[in-house]
Design a protein around this motif. Structure first.
Motif, PDB file in Angstrom:
ATOM      1  N   VAL A 277       3.043  -6.728 -10.108  1.00  0.00           N
ATOM      2  CA  VAL A 277       3.690  -5.680  -9.320  1.00  0.00           C
ATOM      3  C   VAL A 277       2.644  -4.889  -8.543  1.00  0.00           C
ATOM      4  O   VAL A 277       2.797  -4.629  -7.346  1.00  0.00           O
ATOM      5  CB  VAL A 277       4.534  -4.753 -10.215  1.00  0.00           C
ATOM      6  CG1 VAL A 277       5.094  -3.590  -9.417  1.00  0.00           C
ATOM      7  CG2 VAL A 277       5.653  -5.529 -10.877  1.00  0.00           C
ATOM      8  N   GLY A 278       1.569  -4.519  -9.210  1.00  0.00           N
ATOM      9  CA  GLY A 278       0.500  -3.784  -8.537  1.00  0.00           C
ATOM     10  C   GLY A 278      -0.142  -4.603  -7.438  1.00  0.00           C
ATOM     11  O   GLY A 278      -0.459  -4.082  -6.363  1.00  0.00           O
ATOM     12  N   ALA A 279      -0.351  -5.904  -7.696  1.00  0.00           N
ATOM     13  CA  ALA A 279      -0.948  -6.773  -6.685  1.00  0.00           C
ATOM     14  C   ALA A 279      -0.026  -6.899  -5.467  1.00  0.00           C
ATOM     15  O   ALA A 279      -0.480  -6.867  -4.322  1.00  0.00           O
ATOM     16  CB  ALA A 279      -1.230  -8.150  -7.274  1.00  0.00           C
ATOM     17  N   PHE A 280       1.283  -7.022  -5.729  1.00  0.00           N
ATOM     18  CA  PHE A 280       2.236  -7.100  -4.618  1.00  0.00           C
ATOM     19  C   PHE A 280       2.243  -5.812  -3.813  1.00  0.00           C
ATOM     20  O   PHE A 280       2.232  -5.850  -2.577  1.00  0.00           O
ATOM     21  CB  PHE A 280       3.645  -7.395  -5.151  1.00  0.00           C
ATOM     22  CG  PHE A 280       4.696  -7.272  -4.097  1.00  0.00           C
ATOM     23  CD1 PHE A 280       4.842  -8.247  -3.122  1.00  0.00           C
ATOM     24  CD2 PHE A 280       5.533  -6.169  -4.059  1.00  0.00           C
ATOM     25  CE1 PHE A 280       5.798  -8.124  -2.134  1.00  0.00           C
ATOM     26  CE2 PHE A 280       6.487  -6.036  -3.084  1.00  0.00           C
ATOM     27  CZ  PHE A 280       6.631  -7.018  -2.113  1.00  0.00           C
TER      28      PHE A 280
ATOM     29  N   LEU B  76       1.348  -5.398   0.051  1.00  0.00           N
ATOM     30  CA  LEU B  76       2.349  -4.829   0.950  1.00  0.00           C
ATOM     31  C   LEU B  76       1.775  -3.648   1.731  1.00  0.00           C
ATOM     32  O   LEU B  76       1.962  -3.546   2.949  1.00  0.00           O
ATOM     33  CB  LEU B  76       3.585  -4.388   0.161  1.00  0.00           C
ATOM     34  CG  LEU B  76       4.703  -3.751   0.975  1.00  0.00           C
ATOM     35  CD1 LEU B  76       5.321  -4.772   1.917  1.00  0.00           C
ATOM     36  CD2 LEU B  76       5.744  -3.159   0.059  1.00  0.00           C
ATOM     37  N   GLY B  77       1.046  -2.789   1.051  1.00  0.00           N
ATOM     38  CA  GLY B  77       0.423  -1.656   1.732  1.00  0.00           C
ATOM     39  C   GLY B  77      -0.599  -2.098   2.765  1.00  0.00           C
ATOM     40  O   GLY B  77      -0.694  -1.515   3.849  1.00  0.00           O
ATOM     41  N   ALA B  78      -1.363  -3.123   2.439  1.00  0.00           N
ATOM     42  CA  ALA B  78      -2.365  -3.617   3.386  1.00  0.00           C
ATOM     43  C   ALA B  78      -1.695  -4.190   4.633  1.00  0.00           C
ATOM     44  O   ALA B  78      -2.132  -3.915   5.758  1.00  0.00           O
ATOM     45  CB  ALA B  78      -3.234  -4.679   2.722  1.00  0.00           C
ATOM     46  N   TRP B  79      -0.637  -4.953   4.467  1.00  0.00           N
ATOM     47  CA  TRP B  79       0.018  -5.550   5.629  1.00  0.00           C
ATOM     48  C   TRP B  79       0.872  -4.538   6.395  1.00  0.00           C
ATOM     49  O   TRP B  79       1.069  -4.692   7.599  1.00  0.00           O
ATOM     50  CB  TRP B  79       0.808  -6.782   5.229  1.00  0.00           C
ATOM     51  CG  TRP B  79      -0.143  -7.848   4.782  1.00  0.00           C
ATOM     52  CD1 TRP B  79      -0.286  -8.337   3.527  1.00  0.00           C
ATOM     53  CD2 TRP B  79      -1.141  -8.494   5.574  1.00  0.00           C
ATOM     54  NE1 TRP B  79      -1.303  -9.263   3.490  1.00  0.00           N
ATOM     55  CE2 TRP B  79      -1.842  -9.383   4.735  1.00  0.00           C
ATOM     56  CE3 TRP B  79      -1.511  -8.425   6.903  1.00  0.00           C
ATOM     57  CZ2 TRP B  79      -2.889 -10.185   5.196  1.00  0.00           C
ATOM     58  CZ3 TRP B  79      -2.546  -9.222   7.361  1.00  0.00           C
ATOM     59  CH2 TRP B  79      -3.223 -10.086   6.504  1.00  0.00           C
TER      60      TRP B  79
END
Length: 156
Positions: free
Chosen positions: A98-101, A105-108
């Protein structure tokens, strides 16, 4: 071999039909006075709204405004490229899915932010050119790709 003159190739059968003549200038714009419609039906009146190009008489943008819009659009495009370089270089430090997603998501979303900002400002400030200029300049200041400027976000 055809025996007809060359002009016949540019004509269609029935070109001389009088029902195909163009209508009189004011006849097409006027609705019929007494339409032959069933009971309960009516001829709709034309609406004057934003979709009607005749009703919208906004002043055209000047040359300076168009050149300025182009320069600002180029800046936003460069910001998108800068955020893309930052997002593609940074490694994901989180182990849980979840944290990795959420990190990805924040980066993109950071990559898409300049384009979204530009599109939203242009769309929402359609009839207010000063507000448009102010919000576009605010976006130029707020959306600077700081990782590219500072040189952080190296390959991990």
């Amino acid at each position: 071999m055809a025996t007809e003159p060359d002009d016949d190739a540019l004509r269609w059968a029935g070109d001389t039909d009088p029902t195909l003549d163009a209508p009189v200038a004011g006849a097409a714009a006027r609705p019929r006075e007494d339409p032959e419609l069933p009971d309960g039906w009516s001829v709709p009146k034309p609406r004057r709204d934003r979709a009607d190009p005749v009703a919208v008489t906004a002043p055209a943008a000047g040359s300076f405004a168009l050149v300025g819009m182009g320069v600002v659009a180029g800046i936003y495009f460069l910001y998108t490229v800068g955020w893309f370089l930052s997002a593609s270089r940074v490694g994901n430090p989180l182990a849980d899915p979840v944290g990795a997603f959420m990190f990805s998501l924040g980066a993109w979303l950071a990559v898409a932010a300049p384009l979204i900002w530009f599109g939203a400002v242009v769309w929402l400030t359609d009839e207010r050119p000063r507000a448009r200029a102010g919000w576009l300049i605010a976006g130029v200041v707020l959306l600077v790709p700081v990782p590219v400027i500072l040189g952080v976000g190296g390959v991990s």
